[in-house]
Design a protein around this motif. Structure first.
Motif, PDB file in Angstrom:
ATOM      1  N   LYS A  19      15.616  44.640  31.035  1.00 27.21           N
ATOM      2  CA  LYS A  19      15.384  44.693  29.518  1.00 27.21           C
ATOM      3  C   LYS A  19      16.879  44.917  28.791  1.00 27.21           C
ATOM      4  O   LYS A  19      16.613  44.396  27.886  1.00 27.21           O
ATOM      5  N   LEU A  20      17.566  45.649  29.451  1.00 32.28           N
ATOM      6  CA  LEU A  20      18.767  45.819  28.627  1.00 32.28           C
ATOM      7  C   LEU A  20      19.729  44.664  28.285  1.00 32.28           C
ATOM      8  O   LEU A  20      20.024  44.646  27.046  1.00 32.28           O
ATOM      9  N   PHE A  21      19.720  43.881  29.426  1.00 33.63           N
ATOM     10  CA  PHE A  21      20.340  42.757  29.357  1.00 33.63           C
ATOM     11  C   PHE A  21      19.561  41.634  28.430  1.00 33.63           C
ATOM     12  O   PHE A  21      20.344  40.962  27.424  1.00 33.63           O
ATOM     13  N   ASP A  22      18.460  41.791  28.200  1.00 41.59           N
ATOM     14  CA  ASP A  22      17.835  40.847  27.465  1.00 41.59           C
ATOM     15  C   ASP A  22      17.906  41.407  25.654  1.00 41.59           C
ATOM     16  O   ASP A  22      18.118  40.621  24.836  1.00 41.59           O
ATOM     17  N   LEU A  23      17.937  42.762  25.885  1.00 42.40           N
ATOM     18  CA  LEU A  23      18.073  43.255  24.402  1.00 42.40           C
ATOM     19  C   LEU A  23      19.568  42.829  23.849  1.00 42.40           C
ATOM     20  O   LEU A  23      19.609  42.400  22.790  1.00 42.40           O
ATOM     21  N   ALA A  24      20.580  42.952  24.725  1.00 41.08           N
ATOM     22  CA  ALA A  24      21.680  42.487  24.405  1.00 41.08           C
ATOM     23  C   ALA A  24      22.081  41.050  24.041  1.00 41.08           C
ATOM     24  O   ALA A  24      22.615  40.734  22.957  1.00 41.08           O
ATOM     25  N   ARG A  25      21.406  40.230  24.852  1.00 41.27           N
ATOM     26  CA  ARG A  25      21.371  38.642  24.747  1.00 41.27           C
ATOM     27  C   ARG A  25      20.721  38.446  23.383  1.00 41.27           C
ATOM     28  O   ARG A  25      20.976  37.511  22.887  1.00 41.27           O
ATOM     29  N   GLU A  26      19.587  39.074  22.835  1.00 42.00           N
ATOM     30  CA  GLU A  26      18.634  38.906  21.661  1.00 42.00           C
ATOM     31  C   GLU A  26      19.211  39.799  20.669  1.00 42.00           C
ATOM     32  O   GLU A  26      18.749  39.226  19.557  1.00 42.00           O
ATOM     33  N   GLY A  27      20.198  40.414  20.714  1.00 38.39           N
ATOM     34  CA  GLY A  27      20.606  41.096  19.330  1.00 38.39           C
ATOM     35  C   GLY A  27      19.750  42.105  19.035  1.00 38.39           C
ATOM     36  O   GLY A  27      19.926  42.238  17.743  1.00 38.39           O
ATOM     37  N   GLU A  28      18.992  42.768  19.952  1.00 36.84           N
ATOM     38  CA  GLU A  28      18.263  43.875  19.325  1.00 36.84           C
ATOM     39  C   GLU A  28      18.968  45.296  19.357  1.00 36.84           C
ATOM     40  O   GLU A  28      18.517  46.010  20.310  1.00 36.84           O
ATOM     41  N   THR A  29      19.796  45.292  18.468  1.00 35.02           N
ATOM     42  CA  THR A  29      20.563  46.330  18.157  1.00 35.02           C
ATOM     43  C   THR A  29      19.901  47.590  18.305  1.00 35.02           C
ATOM     44  O   THR A  29      20.376  48.624  18.927  1.00 35.02           O
ATOM     45  N   GLU A  30      19.194  47.857  17.266  1.00 38.64           N
ATOM     46  CA  GLU A  30      18.297  49.121  17.034  1.00 38.64           C
ATOM     47  C   GLU A  30      17.809  49.662  18.303  1.00 38.64           C
ATOM     48  O   GLU A  30      17.775  50.980  18.907  1.00 38.64           O
ATOM     49  N   THR A  31      17.084  48.935  18.971  1.00 45.28           N
ATOM     50  CA  THR A  31      16.448  49.341  20.319  1.00 45.28           C
ATOM     51  C   THR A  31      17.378  49.582  21.607  1.00 45.28           C
ATOM     52  O   THR A  31      17.212  50.572  22.096  1.00 45.28           O
ATOM     53  N   LEU A  32      18.498  48.727  21.317  1.00 45.47           N
ATOM     54  CA  LEU A  32      19.296  49.009  22.711  1.00 45.47           C
ATOM     55  C   LEU A  32      20.010  50.173  22.415  1.00 45.47           C
ATOM     56  O   LEU A  32      20.385  50.961  23.225  1.00 45.47           O
ATOM     57  N   ALA A  33      20.522  50.381  20.961  1.00 46.30           N
ATOM     58  CA  ALA A  33      21.225  51.652  20.664  1.00 46.30           C
ATOM     59  C   ALA A  33      20.352  53.030  21.018  1.00 46.30           C
ATOM     60  O   ALA A  33      20.922  53.880  21.342  1.00 46.30           O
ATOM     61  N   ALA A  34      18.974  52.877  20.897  1.00 50.88           N
ATOM     62  CA  ALA A  34      18.148  53.833  21.213  1.00 50.88           C
ATOM     63  C   ALA A  34      18.119  54.310  22.791  1.00 50.88           C
ATOM     64  O   ALA A  34      18.342  55.349  23.105  1.00 50.88           O
ATOM     65  N   TYR A  35      18.132  53.347  23.497  1.00 49.54           N
ATOM     66  CA  TYR A  35      18.237  53.339  25.116  1.00 49.54           C
ATOM     67  C   TYR A  35      19.832  53.822  25.391  1.00 49.54           C
ATOM     68  O   TYR A  35      19.922  54.753  26.089  1.00 49.54           O
ATOM     69  N   LEU A  36      20.918  53.425  24.633  1.00 43.98           N
ATOM     70  CA  LEU A  36      22.227  54.053  24.908  1.00 43.98           C
ATOM     71  C   LEU A  36      22.053  55.261  24.438  1.00 43.98           C
ATOM     72  O   LEU A  36      22.757  56.347  25.085  1.00 43.98           O
ATOM     73  N   ALA A  37      21.481  55.810  23.367  1.00 37.96           N
ATOM     74  CA  ALA A  37      21.839  57.148  23.083  1.00 37.96           C
ATOM     75  C   ALA A  37      20.881  57.943  23.686  1.00 37.96           C
ATOM     76  O   ALA A  37      21.166  59.276  24.167  1.00 37.96           O
ATOM     77  N   ALA A  38      19.977  57.443  24.802  1.00 37.83           N
ATOM     78  CA  ALA A  38      19.356  58.475  25.664  1.00 37.83           C
ATOM     79  C   ALA A  38      19.862  58.195  27.093  1.00 37.83           C
ATOM     80  O   ALA A  38      19.198  58.686  27.920  1.00 37.83           O
ATOM     81  N   GLY A  39      20.969  57.654  26.963  1.00 37.38           N
ATOM     82  CA  GLY A  39      21.998  57.854  28.245  1.00 37.38           C
ATOM     83  C   GLY A  39      22.038  56.463  29.109  1.00 37.38           C
ATOM     84  O   GLY A  39      22.697  56.546  30.271  1.00 37.38           O
ATOM     85  N   ALA A  67      27.643  48.536  18.339  1.00 38.98           N
ATOM     86  CA  ALA A  67      26.827  49.490  18.877  1.00 38.98           C
ATOM     87  C   ALA A  67      27.376  49.906  20.252  1.00 38.98           C
ATOM     88  O   ALA A  67      27.319  50.938  20.624  1.00 38.98           O
ATOM     89  N   LEU A  68      27.612  48.594  21.049  1.00 36.97           N
ATOM     90  CA  LEU A  68      27.958  49.152  22.393  1.00 36.97           C
ATOM     91  C   LEU A  68      29.264  49.781  22.441  1.00 36.97           C
ATOM     92  O   LEU A  68      29.469  50.689  23.113  1.00 36.97           O
ATOM     93  N   LEU A  69      30.180  49.168  21.602  1.00 35.52           N
ATOM     94  CA  LEU A  69      31.534  49.962  21.574  1.00 35.52           C
ATOM     95  C   LEU A  69      31.405  51.298  21.147  1.00 35.52           C
ATOM     96  O   LEU A  69      32.125  52.111  21.513  1.00 35.52           O
ATOM     97  N   GLU A  70      30.673  51.616  20.098  1.00 35.90           N
ATOM     98  CA  GLU A  70      30.394  52.862  19.528  1.00 35.90           C
ATOM     99  C   GLU A  70      29.880  53.957  20.690  1.00 35.90           C
ATOM    100  O   GLU A  70      30.149  55.060  20.648  1.00 35.90           O
ATOM    101  N   HIS A  71      29.036  53.277  21.534  1.00 35.29           N
ATOM    102  CA  HIS A  71      28.534  54.095  22.617  1.00 35.29           C
ATOM    103  C   HIS A  71      29.464  53.987  23.853  1.00 35.29           C
ATOM    104  O   HIS A  71      28.884  54.330  24.982  1.00 35.29           O
ATOM    105  N   GLY A  72      30.835  53.662  23.965  1.00 31.22           N
ATOM    106  CA  GLY A  72      31.746  53.664  24.700  1.00 31.22           C
ATOM    107  C   GLY A  72      31.903  52.595  25.721  1.00 31.22           C
ATOM    108  O   GLY A  72      32.376  52.312  26.748  1.00 31.22           O
TER     109      GLY A  72
END
Length: 132
Positions: A19-39, A67-72
């Motif tokens: 799911k995370l790979f799909d979110l990155a591929r599809e540019g689903e920034t807000e959803t991916l950022a929420a997963y990143l914020a959750a760890g 967003a990925l850069l901001e999360h390290g």
């Protein structure tokens, strides 16, 4: 479990990674950022060594890259073929992604071929602020 045993992720872990790979591929920034914020790890890689940043960059999603850069996330993580996210963005002609990666510390001379070499091969040297 001995130290020689390999970790085998369960189905739920594999489904989340997919799911995370799909979110990155599809540019689903807000959803991916929420997963990143959750760890979720910003440097997660798939079986080919493609990171989330690589997938977002290659598919032209500058906001997702940021967003990925901001999360390290590491802008210089190369895949198993020695390709960098920046070289992928250059290959695809994604100017906004190139800028996001450079602003995030991407090295244009990293990888094989490097982003700079890729730009020269495809007549895109302007992506680095120089005319062809």
């Amino acid at each position: 479990m001995s130290s020689s045993d390999s970790y085998q992720p369960n189905d739920a872990v594999l489904a989340l990674a997919s799911k995370l790979f799909d979110l990155a591929r599809e540019g689903e920034t807000e959803t991916l950022a929420a997963y990143l914020a959750a760890g979720a790890p910003a440097d997660l890689t798939n079986q080919k060594g493609d990171s989330l940043i690589m997938l977002a960059a290659y598919h032209g999603h500058a906001a997702t890259v940021r967003a990925l850069l901001e999360h390290g996330g590491d802008p210089n993580r190369v895949n198993d073929r020695g390709q960098s996210p920046l070289a992928g963005a250059v290959f695809k002609g994604e100017e906004e992604v190139v800028r996001a990666l450079l602003d995030g510390g991407a090295n244009p001379d990293l990888g094989s071929p490097s982003a700079r070499e890729t730009a020269k091969m495809f007549g895109r040297a302007e992506l680095f602020g120089r005319p062809n």
